[in-house]
Design an enzyme around this catalytic site. Sequence first.
Site, PDB file in Angstrom:
ATOM      1  N   LYS A  74       2.606  -3.814   1.013  1.00  0.00           N
ATOM      2  CA  LYS A  74       1.218  -4.305   0.948  1.00  0.00           C
ATOM      3  C   LYS A  74       1.143  -5.634   0.195  1.00  0.00           C
ATOM      4  CE  LYS A  74      -0.212  -0.505  -1.101  1.00  0.00           C
ATOM      5  NZ  LYS A  74       0.943   0.421  -1.138  1.00  0.00           N
ATOM      6  N   ARG A 111      -7.992   4.007  -2.159  1.00  0.00           N
ATOM      7  CA  ARG A 111      -6.907   4.986  -2.167  1.00  0.00           C
ATOM      8  C   ARG A 111      -7.428   6.416  -2.101  1.00  0.00           C
ATOM      9  NH1 ARG A 111      -2.955   1.307  -4.728  1.00  0.00           N
ATOM     10  NH2 ARG A 111      -0.895   2.238  -4.741  1.00  0.00           N
ATOM     11  N   ARG A 127      13.209  -2.840  -6.433  1.00  0.00           N
ATOM     12  CA  ARG A 127      12.276  -3.656  -7.218  1.00  0.00           C
ATOM     13  C   ARG A 127      12.338  -3.270  -8.699  1.00  0.00           C
ATOM     14  NH1 ARG A 127       6.004  -3.719  -5.666  1.00  0.00           N
ATOM     15  NH2 ARG A 127       6.139  -1.574  -6.414  1.00  0.00           N
ATOM     16  N   ARG A 164       8.751  -2.605 -14.024  1.00  0.00           N
ATOM     17  CA  ARG A 164       7.705  -1.586 -13.815  1.00  0.00           C
ATOM     18  C   ARG A 164       8.308  -0.193 -13.985  1.00  0.00           C
ATOM     19  NH1 ARG A 164       4.072  -2.788  -8.532  1.00  0.00           N
ATOM     20  NH2 ARG A 164       3.752  -0.539  -8.750  1.00  0.00           N
ATOM     21  N   ARG A 168       4.482   9.534  -6.536  1.00  0.00           N
ATOM     22  CA  ARG A 168       3.552   8.539  -5.959  1.00  0.00           C
ATOM     23  C   ARG A 168       3.412   8.761  -4.451  1.00  0.00           C
ATOM     24  NH1 ARG A 168       6.246   3.125  -7.956  1.00  0.00           N
ATOM     25  NH2 ARG A 168       4.600   2.123  -6.727  1.00  0.00           N
TER      26      ARG A 168
HETATM   27  P1  B4P Z   1       5.030  -3.470  -1.840  1.00  0.00           P
HETATM   28  O1  B4P Z   1       4.834  -2.277  -0.999  1.00  0.00           O
HETATM   29  O2  B4P Z   1       4.507  -4.787  -1.375  1.00  0.00           O
HETATM   30  O3  B4P Z   1       4.490  -3.009  -3.252  1.00  0.00           O
HETATM   31  P2  B4P Z   1       2.988  -2.862  -3.755  1.00  0.00           P
HETATM   32  O4  B4P Z   1       1.991  -3.542  -2.923  1.00  0.00           O
HETATM   33  O5  B4P Z   1       3.102  -3.355  -5.135  1.00  0.00           O
HETATM   34  O6  B4P Z   1       2.618  -1.329  -3.652  1.00  0.00           O
HETATM   35  P3  B4P Z   1       2.547  -0.205  -4.733  1.00  0.00           P
HETATM   36  O7  B4P Z   1       1.894   0.930  -4.052  1.00  0.00           O
HETATM   37  O8  B4P Z   1       3.907   0.002  -5.295  1.00  0.00           O
HETATM   38  O9  B4P Z   1       1.742  -0.725  -5.991  1.00  0.00           O
HETATM   39  P4  B4P Z   1       0.243  -0.855  -6.459  1.00  0.00           P
HETATM   40  O10 B4P Z   1       0.312  -2.030  -7.355  1.00  0.00           O
HETATM   41  O11 B4P Z   1      -0.743  -0.891  -5.350  1.00  0.00           O
HETATM   42  O12 B4P Z   1       6.570  -3.797  -2.114  1.00  0.00           O
HETATM   43  C1  B4P Z   1       7.499  -2.900  -2.652  1.00  0.00           C
HETATM   44  C2  B4P Z   1       8.910  -3.520  -2.645  1.00  0.00           C
HETATM   45  O13 B4P Z   1       9.398  -3.569  -1.313  1.00  0.00           O
HETATM   46  C3  B4P Z   1       8.979  -4.973  -3.162  1.00  0.00           C
HETATM   47  O14 B4P Z   1      10.116  -5.105  -3.980  1.00  0.00           O
HETATM   48  C4  B4P Z   1       9.150  -5.814  -1.906  1.00  0.00           C
HETATM   49  O15 B4P Z   1       9.888  -6.991  -2.136  1.00  0.00           O
HETATM   50  C5  B4P Z   1       9.907  -4.860  -0.992  1.00  0.00           C
HETATM   51  N1  B4P Z   1       9.636  -5.109   0.423  1.00  0.00           N
HETATM   52  C6  B4P Z   1       8.425  -5.339   0.987  1.00  0.00           C
HETATM   53  N2  B4P Z   1       8.545  -5.506   2.321  1.00  0.00           N
HETATM   54  C7  B4P Z   1       9.880  -5.338   2.605  1.00  0.00           C
HETATM   55  C8  B4P Z   1      10.658  -5.369   3.825  1.00  0.00           C
HETATM   56  N3  B4P Z   1      10.082  -5.593   5.021  1.00  0.00           N
HETATM   57  N4  B4P Z   1      11.973  -5.121   3.747  1.00  0.00           N
HETATM   58  C9  B4P Z   1      12.560  -4.884   2.549  1.00  0.00           C
HETATM   59  N5  B4P Z   1      11.889  -4.853   1.370  1.00  0.00           N
HETATM   60  C10 B4P Z   1      10.571  -5.083   1.392  1.00  0.00           C
HETATM   61  O16 B4P Z   1      -0.057   0.496  -7.307  1.00  0.00           O
HETATM   62  C11 B4P Z   1       0.612   0.826  -8.513  1.00  0.00           C
HETATM   63  C12 B4P Z   1      -0.143   1.955  -9.237  1.00  0.00           C
HETATM   64  O17 B4P Z   1      -1.445   1.475  -9.673  1.00  0.00           O
HETATM   65  C13 B4P Z   1      -0.482   3.213  -8.432  1.00  0.00           C
HETATM   66  O18 B4P Z   1       0.590   4.142  -8.397  1.00  0.00           O
HETATM   67  C14 B4P Z   1      -1.722   3.748  -9.204  1.00  0.00           C
HETATM   68  O19 B4P Z   1      -1.336   4.437 -10.365  1.00  0.00           O
HETATM   69  C15 B4P Z   1      -2.462   2.480  -9.614  1.00  0.00           C
HETATM   70  N6  B4P Z   1      -3.504   2.096  -8.638  1.00  0.00           N
HETATM   71  C16 B4P Z   1      -3.513   0.943  -7.906  1.00  0.00           C
HETATM   72  N7  B4P Z   1      -4.597   0.907  -7.111  1.00  0.00           N
HETATM   73  C17 B4P Z   1      -5.291   2.060  -7.328  1.00  0.00           C
HETATM   74  C18 B4P Z   1      -6.491   2.610  -6.783  1.00  0.00           C
HETATM   75  N8  B4P Z   1      -7.191   1.963  -5.840  1.00  0.00           N
HETATM   76  N9  B4P Z   1      -6.917   3.813  -7.221  1.00  0.00           N
HETATM   77  C19 B4P Z   1      -6.244   4.468  -8.175  1.00  0.00           C
HETATM   78  N10 B4P Z   1      -5.097   4.014  -8.728  1.00  0.00           N
HETATM   79  C20 B4P Z   1      -4.623   2.817  -8.325  1.00  0.00           C
END
Ligand code: B4P
Length: 190
Positions: A14, A89, A128, A134, A146
């Site tokens: 994302k 979410r 990552r 993190r 998660r």
């Molecule tokens: P991404 O999947 O881009 O990671 P993200 O957006 O940060 O998602 P995530 O769910 O982990 O975190 P969020 O901050 O929303 O990338 C992951 C990895 O994959 C990276 O290293 C990237 O380089 C790699 N990658 C991507 N595409 C690739 C490809 N095609 N091939 C290979 N590698 C690739 O949430 C974190 C926490 O915050 C949650 O657990 C929750 O506790 C809280 N939170 C956030 N929003 C919330 C909400 N709305 N409600 C309640 N809690 C919330």
Amino acid sequence: MLNLILFGPPGAGKGTQAEYLIEKFGLIHLSTGDLLRSEIAAGTPLGLEAKKNMDKGELVPDEVVIGMIKNKLDANKQVKGFIFDGFPRTVEQAGALDKLLEENGTPVSGMLSLEVEKKELIARLLSRGKTSGRSDDQDESIIENRIQVYNEKTSPLKRYYTAQKKHFCINGMGSVEDIASRLETTVGKL
Ligand code: B4P
């Protein structure tokens, strides 16, 4: 206005894909994960409270994230649109977003759901975790939690947006560029 929801399990790409879409379509990026992490970095009471949930791989309470999104929408009135990354979410968050956007007279344009195999999600997040600092990316059991929270509380939103004819499935496996091009094609049809 173009209001996109970038949806998918943890590690689906994302945040990665949001960067492409922002540039391509000139949207404002709203990532609740990033907003929460900056509250933690600033040591605010909200951040300290949210950290307890995030470190366990649990969701932060709905009212906290809904309040953050409301503030950001109020602060960005004259814009081309938004990309919601990691929000909503839960069904409650989705209902709140519909209401907030209704007040602004601009509905959700589409929910783009990145589909990625579980093995690949775990590999991406652990990778990552080696550099991001993190804590929620460094322990496989927290990552498993998660993914389970996603399956139980977040994945039902696919039905919510399907009922509104706004749910689009995108293959999230493969190179970042290939996935970006699939997303662009879908957004171009909205
Ligand atoms: P991404 O999947 O881009 O990671 P993200 O957006 O940060 O998602 P995530 O769910 O982990 O975190 P969020 O901050 O929303 O990338 C992951 C990895 O994959 C990276 O290293 C990237 O380089 C790699 N990658 C991507 N595409 C690739 C490809 N095609 N091939 C290979 N590698 C690739 O949430 C974190 C926490 O915050 C949650 O657990 C929750 O506790 C809280 N939170 C956030 N929003 C919330 C909400 N709305 N409600 C309640 N809690 C919330």
